[in-house]
Scaffold this motif. Structure first.
Motif, short mmCIF file in Angstrom:
data_model
loop_
_atom_site.label_atom_id
_atom_site.label_comp_id
_atom_site.label_asym_id
_atom_site.label_seq_id
_atom_site.Cartn_x
_atom_site.Cartn_y
_atom_site.Cartn_z
N ALA A 32 -5.28 9.81 -0.73
CA ALA A 32 -5.87 10.15 0.58
C ALA A 32 -7.00 9.18 0.91
CB ALA A 32 -6.37 11.59 0.58
N LEU A 33 -7.83 8.86 -0.08
CA LEU A 33 -8.94 7.93 0.16
C LEU A 33 -8.43 6.54 0.54
CD1 LEU A 33 -11.37 8.98 -2.72
CD2 LEU A 33 -11.59 9.46 -0.27
N MET A 34 -7.29 6.14 -0.05
CA MET A 34 -6.69 4.84 0.29
C MET A 34 -6.29 4.76 1.76
SD MET A 34 -4.11 4.06 -2.91
CE MET A 34 -2.99 3.18 -1.84
N TRP A 35 -5.91 5.89 2.34
CA TRP A 35 -5.35 5.91 3.69
C TRP A 35 -6.30 6.47 4.74
CZ3 TRP A 35 -1.07 3.44 5.14
CH2 TRP A 35 -0.18 3.04 4.13
N LEU A 36 -7.54 6.81 4.36
CA LEU A 36 -8.47 7.37 5.35
C LEU A 36 -8.69 6.43 6.52
CD1 LEU A 36 -11.32 9.27 3.49
CD2 LEU A 36 -9.69 10.16 5.15
N VAL A 37 -8.80 5.15 6.24
CA VAL A 37 -8.92 4.17 7.32
C VAL A 37 -7.52 3.88 7.82
CG1 VAL A 37 -9.61 1.82 7.88
CG2 VAL A 37 -10.99 3.18 6.32
N LYS A 70 0.83 -1.21 0.00
CA LYS A 70 0.00 0.00 0.00
C LYS A 70 0.87 1.26 0.00
CE LYS A 70 -3.87 1.91 2.66
NZ LYS A 70 -4.71 1.72 3.86
N GLY A 71 1.94 1.25 0.77
CA GLY A 71 2.85 2.39 0.82
C GLY A 71 3.56 2.61 -0.51
N ARG A 72 4.02 1.52 -1.13
CA ARG A 72 4.71 1.65 -2.42
C ARG A 72 3.76 2.09 -3.53
NH1 ARG A 72 7.29 -3.55 -3.72
NH2 ARG A 72 6.01 -4.46 -2.12
N VAL A 73 2.53 1.58 -3.51
CA VAL A 73 1.53 1.99 -4.50
C VAL A 73 1.23 3.49 -4.34
CG1 VAL A 73 -0.90 1.74 -5.17
CG2 VAL A 73 0.52 -0.29 -4.85
N SER A 74 1.15 3.95 -3.10
CA SER A 74 0.90 5.38 -2.85
C SER A 74 1.99 6.24 -3.47
CB SER A 74 0.82 5.65 -1.35
OG SER A 74 -0.23 4.93 -0.77
N LEU A 75 3.24 5.85 -3.27
CA LEU A 75 4.36 6.61 -3.83
C LEU A 75 4.29 6.63 -5.36
CD1 LEU A 75 7.29 5.45 -1.52
CD2 LEU A 75 5.90 7.52 -1.34
N LEU A 76 3.92 5.50 -5.94
CA LEU A 76 3.79 5.43 -7.40
C LEU A 76 2.69 6.36 -7.89
CD1 LEU A 76 4.55 4.12 -10.11
CD2 LEU A 76 2.87 2.33 -9.59
N ILE A 77 1.55 6.38 -7.19
CA ILE A 77 0.44 7.25 -7.61
C ILE A 77 0.84 8.72 -7.48
CG2 ILE A 77 -1.93 7.96 -7.10
CD1 ILE A 77 -2.47 5.04 -6.28
N TYR A 78 1.56 9.07 -6.41
CA TYR A 78 2.05 10.45 -6.30
C TYR A 78 2.92 10.82 -7.49
CZ TYR A 78 0.70 10.77 -1.33
OH TYR A 78 0.02 10.82 -0.15
N ALA A 79 3.84 9.92 -7.85
CA ALA A 79 4.74 10.19 -8.98
C ALA A 79 3.95 10.35 -10.27
CB ALA A 79 5.78 9.08 -9.10
N VAL A 80 2.96 9.49 -10.49
CA VAL A 80 2.11 9.60 -11.68
C VAL A 80 1.33 10.91 -11.63
CG1 VAL A 80 0.11 8.59 -12.88
CG2 VAL A 80 1.97 7.11 -12.07
N GLY A 81 0.84 11.29 -10.45
CA GLY A 81 0.10 12.54 -10.29
C GLY A 81 0.95 13.76 -10.62
N ILE A 82 2.22 13.72 -10.21
CA ILE A 82 3.13 14.82 -10.54
C ILE A 82 3.30 14.92 -12.05
CG2 ILE A 82 5.53 15.62 -10.36
CD1 ILE A 82 5.48 14.30 -7.50
#
Length: 197
Positions: free
Chosen positions: A176-181, A146-158
């Protein structure tokens, strides 16, 4: 070293970060509800920043529940995380000033989010190194997909923000929605280790 000072200091910094962000909110130019419509982009960016700080605070709290002690490496890793989180008010203010359709602020916002995610990853791995491979923390975090996927999505978002800033914002919201819980892996591992809720 005990973890109590690290937790107290982190809580204090995050409380100040939220306070600074809310100070950026300005009152509407009139007394009618329609006057609030001009403030909606500012309220939206504040909400996103607040949610992100809340996510980090919540997950940091869960992470610290699995921690028995800290060392110097962990203290510096935590300071690194707090540095990036302390930039949230500045980035939120810049996005507020320029709007969600300007590349520069949205790209910079994504870079701060990415670096905060990297810093959190460094902190968790510093804690795992300190507590050992067989620790509850190591068992809970595992491969941290989950942490690695988040970093990848941030990079794609940039990258997407160069082309279309609103796509970058949508991807940042997705993370953010992935980590709300809060991270349930830690809750499960602590429950299994102690046999309690």
């Amino acid at each position: 070293m005990t973890k109590t000072r690290l937790e107290a200091f982190s809580d204090g910094v995050l409380a100040i970060v939220i306070t600074i962000m809310v100070l950026e909110l300005k009152e509407p130019g009139g007394a009618e509800l329609k006057d609030l419509s001009h403030s909606l982009p500012t309220l939206f960016s504040y909400l996103l920043g607040f949610i992100y700080v809340g996510i980090y605070w919540n997950n940091h709290h869960h992470l610290m529940q699995a921690v028995k002690s800290v060392n110097g490496r962990v203290l510096w890793a935590n300071m690194h995380l707090l540095f990036w989180l302390s930039l949230f008010p500045f980035m939120t203010a810049w996005v507020n000033a320029e709007g969600l359709n300007h590349r520069g602020p949205v790209i910079a916002y994504g870079m701060v989010l990415l670096m905060a995610g990297v810093a959190y990853w460094i902190l968790t791995h510093a804690l795992i190194c300190h507590h050992g491979r067989g620790s509850v923390l190591h068992e809970a975090i595992g491969d941290d997909v989950k942490g690695r996927v988040s970093l990848l999505i941030y990079a794609v978002g940039i990258g997407a923000s160069v082309w279309q800033p609103i796509v970058g914002i949508a991807l940042y919201i997705g993370v953010a929605l992935m980590w709300l819980v809060p991270d349930r892996r830690l809750e499960r591992a602590l429950h299994d280790a102690t046999g309690k809720d």
